[in-house]
Design a protein around this motif. Structure first.
Motif, PDB file in Angstrom:
ATOM      1  N   PHE B   4       0.986  -1.359   0.120  1.00 39.11           N
ATOM      2  CA  PHE B   4      -0.018  -0.055   0.011  1.00 39.11           C
ATOM      3  C   PHE B   4       0.924   1.481  -0.077  1.00 39.11           C
ATOM      4  O   PHE B   4       0.669   2.321  -0.564  1.00 39.11           O
ATOM      5  N   LYS B  34      -1.283  -3.346   2.805  1.00 41.04           N
ATOM      6  CA  LYS B  34      -2.654  -2.963   3.101  1.00 41.04           C
ATOM      7  C   LYS B  34      -3.172  -3.656   4.370  1.00 41.04           C
ATOM      8  O   LYS B  34      -2.992  -4.904   4.577  1.00 41.04           O
ATOM      9  N   ASP B  69      -0.527   3.142  -2.816  1.00 40.49           N
ATOM     10  CA  ASP B  69      -1.372   2.413  -3.730  1.00 40.49           C
ATOM     11  C   ASP B  69      -0.859   1.950  -5.109  1.00 40.49           C
ATOM     12  O   ASP B  69      -1.474   2.172  -6.160  1.00 40.49           O
TER      13      ASP B  69
END
Lengths: 273, 288
Positions: B4, B34, B69
């Motif tokens: 992430f 994440k 991301d």
């Protein structure tokens, strides 16, 4: 000590005045101020006095606390009363002693001034500051003034500054108290000496307060940026202001109050000074 | 799976007034997955807070790359809207609760973020109610924040971030100014957000027992990543941590000293409950 200040403080509640639209309340405050100054005759003043106190009762605010909040104004009232009492010249002499002449007109004028000042302060705070949360108040001001955005006046920015200032009043009050105590613990003498000495004694309080306020401002700005703040453009509001029938009724009540003052001035011009 | 958050050789320096530069971060690289709960440890001035501010573009690195991301963030290629999207995704809670609350009414403060995002009124209302419910502060919605305790204020600040529906929240010493009960409230909230809502948490702290709650601990020393491992591994290296100038959780320190004194105790104890069990079983063992 500083927490006793009630002037300009909001009391949560559910009365008609609490629930009506802040924009309407701002307009009504202006109307109220205008009519306070238009009252001329005895009965107009009585009407003003009765109306103001009925507002206080309708608002269901703690009457005792509100009246205590008038204390800071007592000084101004006292000065006005003294000046009007001794300096007003009239025809009906009540009391004479060497250079002091007190006339009936002076007494009446002093009484009028007391009513005027008390009603002005009580009325505006009951209509506006005591019954409107700071957030609603700034929202109301922002929306009322929003036409000014067209001529590039930064209305949103002013409203934001105002609401942040209001938000930080209790925080900074607490901080001031802390700093005062810290300086007292270091032997600072804040309460003796003449005016100049006392003013000088405030410097070691004001400087740390300034420094910490700047630091707070910096941190707050970062926090606001982190929460995606970028001015008024494209910003929505959770609460949208809406006029309700209640506001119309309130407006009519105030219109009746104003008409009453005018009519009493014209038709019962008793003791107009 | 792409992480992430990914930082590659990030350097950052502050300019002092006299044209000198102070290097705060030197070639920092790390990855955060994440839904991970990462604690960041380091002494004052080690660059922890700077690191946090680089992640949501309050600061821009001198060199190196940061990916959020999978997309690189850079001030040159991104539009203003992209920057705000990053700030929405990566919320940040700061140390002093007083200096991050904007409004004199709790729910208005929580609404501040969503309002800035231009979300319609009804949706904001719903988000605010949900966020306050999430942090257990619904009953204070109409209160004024200055009358609340530090822990409560900090939970309001957290609610203000949740209302923007972030994927990750960075807590920059968010528990440092709180009393023990306030800390507990806030840590419980953080854990719940991480476990139940799957929000990635980066918790910058000085408190070792808080760091022990994380999935992974990153230790920053002198602008570099000194250690990065599960808390059990990081804290069992008591010597290294002490040389960096950091403490270990009390229970770990107790075990470290007992073992140094020659007692045969297990490694990697960072939890007081497990420590208790280990000690009990040690004393119940038959002596020879």
């Amino acid at each position: 000590m500083m927490r006793d200040i009630t002037l300009g403080q909001y009391f949560p509640g559910t009365s008609v005045l609490h629930r009506s639209d802040p924009r309407m309340k701002l307009i009504l405050t202006l109307i109220f101020i205008v009519f306070v100054f238009l009252a001329k005759s005895l009965w107009a003043y009585v009407w003003l006095f009765v109306f103001t106190f009925s507002l206080l009762i309708v608002s269901r605010l703690p009457v005792k606390v509100i009246l205590k909040g008038l204390k800071p104004v007592l000084f101004i009232i006292a000065i006005t009363v003294i000046f009007n009492l001794f300096l007003t010249k009239g025809e009906d002499l009540l009391f004479e002693c060497k250079f002091i002449h007190i006339y009936f007109e002076g007494v009446m004028f002093a009484v009028y001034m007391i009513i005027r000042i008390v009603c002005l302060i009580l009325g505006t705070s009951v209509i506006l500051t005591y019954t409107t949360s700071p957030v609603d108040l700034t929202d109301g001001i922002e929306q009322l003034l929003s036409p000014l955005k067209k001529i590039k006046i930064p209305v949103h920015e002013f409203a934001m500054m105002m609401s942040i200032a209001l938000r930080f009043i209790p925080t900074l009050t607490e901080e001031t108290e802390k700093i005062m105590n810290a300086q007292k613990a270091r032997g600072a003498d804040l309460s003796s000496g003449g005016l100049i000495k006392r003013a000088k004694a405030l410097i070691p309080i004001l400087i740390p307060l300034f420094v910490s306020s700047l630091r707070r401002a910096d941190e707050l700005a970062t926090a606001m940026e982190c929460r995606c703040y970028r001015g008024g453009d494209g910003r929505t509001r959770m609460k949208r202001l809406k006029y309700s029938p209640r506001d119309l009724v309130l407006f009519l009540v105030f219109a009746a109050f104003g008409t009453g003052i005018i009519l009493l001035n014209i038709f019962i011009p008793y003791l107009v000074i | 799976m792409t992480p992430f958050i990914k930082a590659e050789n990030v350097c950052f320096s502050y300019n002092t007034g006299e044209g000198k530069k102070i290097e705060v971060l030197k070639n920092v690289s790390f990855e955060i997955a994440k839904g991970e709960f990462v604690a960041v440890l380091g002494r004052n001035g080690s660059g922890k807070s700077t690191l946090a501010k680089l992640l949501n573009m309050i600061l821009v690195p001198d060199s190196g790359k940061i990916f959020i991301d999978g997309k690189q963030i850079s001030a040159d290629t991104m539009t203003e809207d992209d920057v705000y999207e990053i700030r929405r995704k990566i919320g940040m809670v700061f140390q002093n609760p007083d200096n991050q609350l904007v409004s004199s009414v709790v729910e208005e403060d929580v609404a501040f973020g969503p309002e800035n995002l231009g979300i319609p009124s009804e949706e904001i209302r719903k988000r605010v109610d949900d966020a306050l419910d999430e942090v257990g502060m619904s009953e204070y919605a109409r209160h004024s924040p200055h009358l609340l305790s530090g822990g409560q204020k900090q939970r309001i600040a957290i609610a203000g971030i949740i209302a923007m529906s972030p994927s990750c929240i960075v807590f920059d010493e968010a528990t440092a100014m709180l009393d023990p009960s306030g800390r507990k409230e806030v840590m419980a909230t953080i854990e719940r957000l991480n476990k139940e809502k799957g929000i990635t948490v980066i918790h910058i702290t000085h408190n070792m027992s808080e760091a022990a709650m994380a999935d992974r601990v990153i230790v920053i020393d002198g602008g570099r990543v000194a250690m990065s491992d599960v808390p059990e591994a990081v804290f069992s290296d008591v010597g290294k941590l002490r040389s960096i100038g950091l403490d270990v959780p009390q229970i770990t320190e107790l075990f470290y000293e007992l073992k140094k004194a020659g007692l045969d105790l297990p490694d990697r104890i960072i939890d007081a409950g497990k420590g208790e069990d280990a000690l009990l079983s040690f004393f119940e063992k038959p002596r020879n």
